[in-house]
Motif scaffolding. Structure first.
Motif, PDB file in Angstrom:
ATOM      1  N   ILE A   1      52.567 -98.889 -10.424  1.00  0.00           N
ATOM      2  CA  ILE A   1      53.534 -99.920 -10.802  1.00  0.00           C
ATOM      3  C   ILE A   1      53.477-100.095 -12.306  1.00  0.00           C
ATOM      4  CG2 ILE A   1      51.910-101.810 -10.372  1.00  0.00           C
ATOM      5  CD1 ILE A   1      54.374-103.408  -9.287  1.00  0.00           C
ATOM      6  N   PHE A   2      54.645-100.158 -12.937  1.00  0.00           N
ATOM      7  CA  PHE A   2      54.714-100.251 -14.383  1.00  0.00           C
ATOM      8  C   PHE A   2      56.021-100.927 -14.778  1.00  0.00           C
ATOM      9  CE2 PHE A   2      57.808 -96.819 -14.837  1.00  0.00           C
ATOM     10  CZ  PHE A   2      57.639 -96.136 -13.664  1.00  0.00           C
ATOM     11  N   GLY A   3      56.131-101.231 -16.070  1.00  0.00           N
ATOM     12  CA  GLY A   3      57.336-101.890 -16.555  1.00  0.00           C
ATOM     13  C   GLY A   3      57.583-103.196 -15.823  1.00  0.00           C
ATOM     14  N   ILE A   4      58.831-103.449 -15.523  1.00  0.00           N
ATOM     15  CA  ILE A   4      59.194-104.675 -14.814  1.00  0.00           C
ATOM     16  C   ILE A   4      59.130-104.364 -13.324  1.00  0.00           C
ATOM     17  CG2 ILE A   4      60.896-106.513 -14.534  1.00  0.00           C
ATOM     18  CD1 ILE A   4      61.992-105.753 -17.274  1.00  0.00           C
ATOM     19  N   ASN A   5      57.890-104.214 -12.847  1.00  0.00           N
ATOM     20  CA  ASN A   5      57.632-103.982 -11.421  1.00  0.00           C
ATOM     21  C   ASN A   5      58.365-102.770 -10.854  1.00  0.00           C
ATOM     22  OD1 ASN A   5      55.841-106.132 -11.203  1.00  0.00           O
ATOM     23  ND2 ASN A   5      57.492-107.575 -10.813  1.00  0.00           N
ATOM     24  N   ILE A   6      58.353-101.687 -11.608  1.00  0.00           N
ATOM     25  CA  ILE A   6      58.875-100.421 -11.096  1.00  0.00           C
ATOM     26  C   ILE A   6      57.746 -99.730 -10.348  1.00  0.00           C
ATOM     27  CG2 ILE A   6      59.829 -98.180 -11.706  1.00  0.00           C
ATOM     28  CD1 ILE A   6      60.897 -99.550 -14.279  1.00  0.00           C
ATOM     29  N   ALA A   7      57.974 -99.443  -9.075  1.00  0.00           N
ATOM     30  CA  ALA A   7      56.930 -98.880  -8.243  1.00  0.00           C
ATOM     31  C   ALA A   7      57.323 -97.490  -7.752  1.00  0.00           C
ATOM     32  CB  ALA A   7      56.646 -99.800  -7.057  1.00  0.00           C
ATOM     33  N   LYS A   8      56.327 -96.639  -7.657  1.00  0.00           N
ATOM     34  CA  LYS A   8      56.520 -95.311  -7.083  1.00  0.00           C
ATOM     35  C   LYS A   8      55.421 -95.066  -6.064  1.00  0.00           C
ATOM     36  CE  LYS A   8      58.917 -93.181 -10.972  1.00  0.00           C
ATOM     37  NZ  LYS A   8      58.959 -92.039 -11.904  1.00  0.00           N
TER      38      LYS A   8
ATOM     39  N   THR B   1      52.628-101.079   0.086  1.00  0.00           N
ATOM     40  CA  THR B   1      53.389-101.753  -0.968  1.00  0.00           C
ATOM     41  C   THR B   1      52.448-102.159  -2.089  1.00  0.00           C
ATOM     42  OG1 THR B   1      54.973-102.624   0.649  1.00  0.00           O
ATOM     43  CG2 THR B   1      54.940-103.643  -1.530  1.00  0.00           C
ATOM     44  N   ILE B   2      52.784-101.751  -3.306  1.00  0.00           N
ATOM     45  CA  ILE B   2      51.993-102.128  -4.479  1.00  0.00           C
ATOM     46  C   ILE B   2      52.697-103.284  -5.181  1.00  0.00           C
ATOM     47  CG2 ILE B   2      53.141-100.451  -6.001  1.00  0.00           C
ATOM     48  CD1 ILE B   2      50.407-100.045  -7.386  1.00  0.00           C
TER      49      ILE B   2
ATOM     50  N   ASP C   1      54.586 -89.651  -0.818  1.00  0.00           N
ATOM     51  CA  ASP C   1      55.298 -89.514   0.454  1.00  0.00           C
ATOM     52  C   ASP C   1      54.438 -89.958   1.635  1.00  0.00           C
ATOM     53  OD1 ASP C   1      57.051 -86.421  -0.436  1.00  0.00           O
ATOM     54  OD2 ASP C   1      57.496 -88.537  -0.875  1.00  0.00           O
ATOM     55  N   SER C   2      53.143 -89.747   1.525  1.00  0.00           N
ATOM     56  CA  SER C   2      52.235 -90.041   2.639  1.00  0.00           C
ATOM     57  C   SER C   2      52.147 -91.534   2.950  1.00  0.00           C
ATOM     58  CB  SER C   2      50.838 -89.490   2.343  1.00  0.00           C
ATOM     59  OG  SER C   2      50.336 -90.055   1.150  1.00  0.00           O
ATOM     60  N   VAL C   3      52.522 -92.392   1.992  1.00  0.00           N
ATOM     61  CA  VAL C   3      52.393 -93.832   2.217  1.00  0.00           C
ATOM     62  C   VAL C   3      53.711 -94.576   2.056  1.00  0.00           C
ATOM     63  CG1 VAL C   3      49.994 -93.757   1.473  1.00  0.00           C
ATOM     64  CG2 VAL C   3      51.770 -94.408  -0.162  1.00  0.00           C
ATOM     65  N   GLN C   4      54.747 -93.862   1.644  1.00  0.00           N
ATOM     66  CA  GLN C   4      56.061 -94.497   1.459  1.00  0.00           C
ATOM     67  C   GLN C   4      56.486 -95.202   2.746  1.00  0.00           C
ATOM     68  OE1 GLN C   4      58.313 -94.102  -1.456  1.00  0.00           O
ATOM     69  NE2 GLN C   4      59.304 -95.803  -0.416  1.00  0.00           N
TER      70      GLN C   4
END
Length: 115
Positions: free
Chosen positions: A51-58, A68-69, A61-64
């Motif tokens: 998670i970085f910037g204004i709550n941009i999360a990536k 949730t971060i 695939d294994s946990v998508q």
């Protein structure tokens, strides 16, 4: 002195949930790119989410869709909400904070998932 401490691991049944926390001190937490990794015995450390910037999360695939971060810049804490846990999610989970050349890791927290 920088400290990074993970907590929240434990034993959970398959299908259950856990929320991991990672609290940092000694840094300007809000500017850091924060990520969660895990490492199972005999396997390489695996990226899970960041998670970085204004709550941009990536997410990997294994946990998508299951994990949730999120982060709280007031509490200097990043969370990993883990739902629908599977036995293959069992590992030591690590928090990583990175900004420029600064790179910090916690000591890890163990997650065990029983089938």
């Amino acid at each position: 002195q920088v400290q990074v401490v993970e907590s929240g691991g434990g034993l959970v049944q398959a299908g259950g949930s856990l929320r991991l926390s990672c609290t940092a001190s000694g840094i300007t937490f809000s500017i850091y790119n924060v990520a969660w990794y895990r490492q199972a015995p005999g396997k390489q450390r695996e990226f899970l989410a960041n998670i970085f910037g204004i709550n941009i999360a990536k997410y990997a695939d294994s946990v998508q869709g299951r994990f949730t971060i999120s982060k709280d810049n007031i509490k200097n804490t990043v969370y990993l909400q883990m739902n629908s846990l599977k036995p293959e999610d069992a590992a030591v989970y690590y928090c990583n904070l990175r900004f420029g050349t600064k790179d910090y890791w916690g000591q890890g927290t163990q997650v065990t998932v029983s089938s």
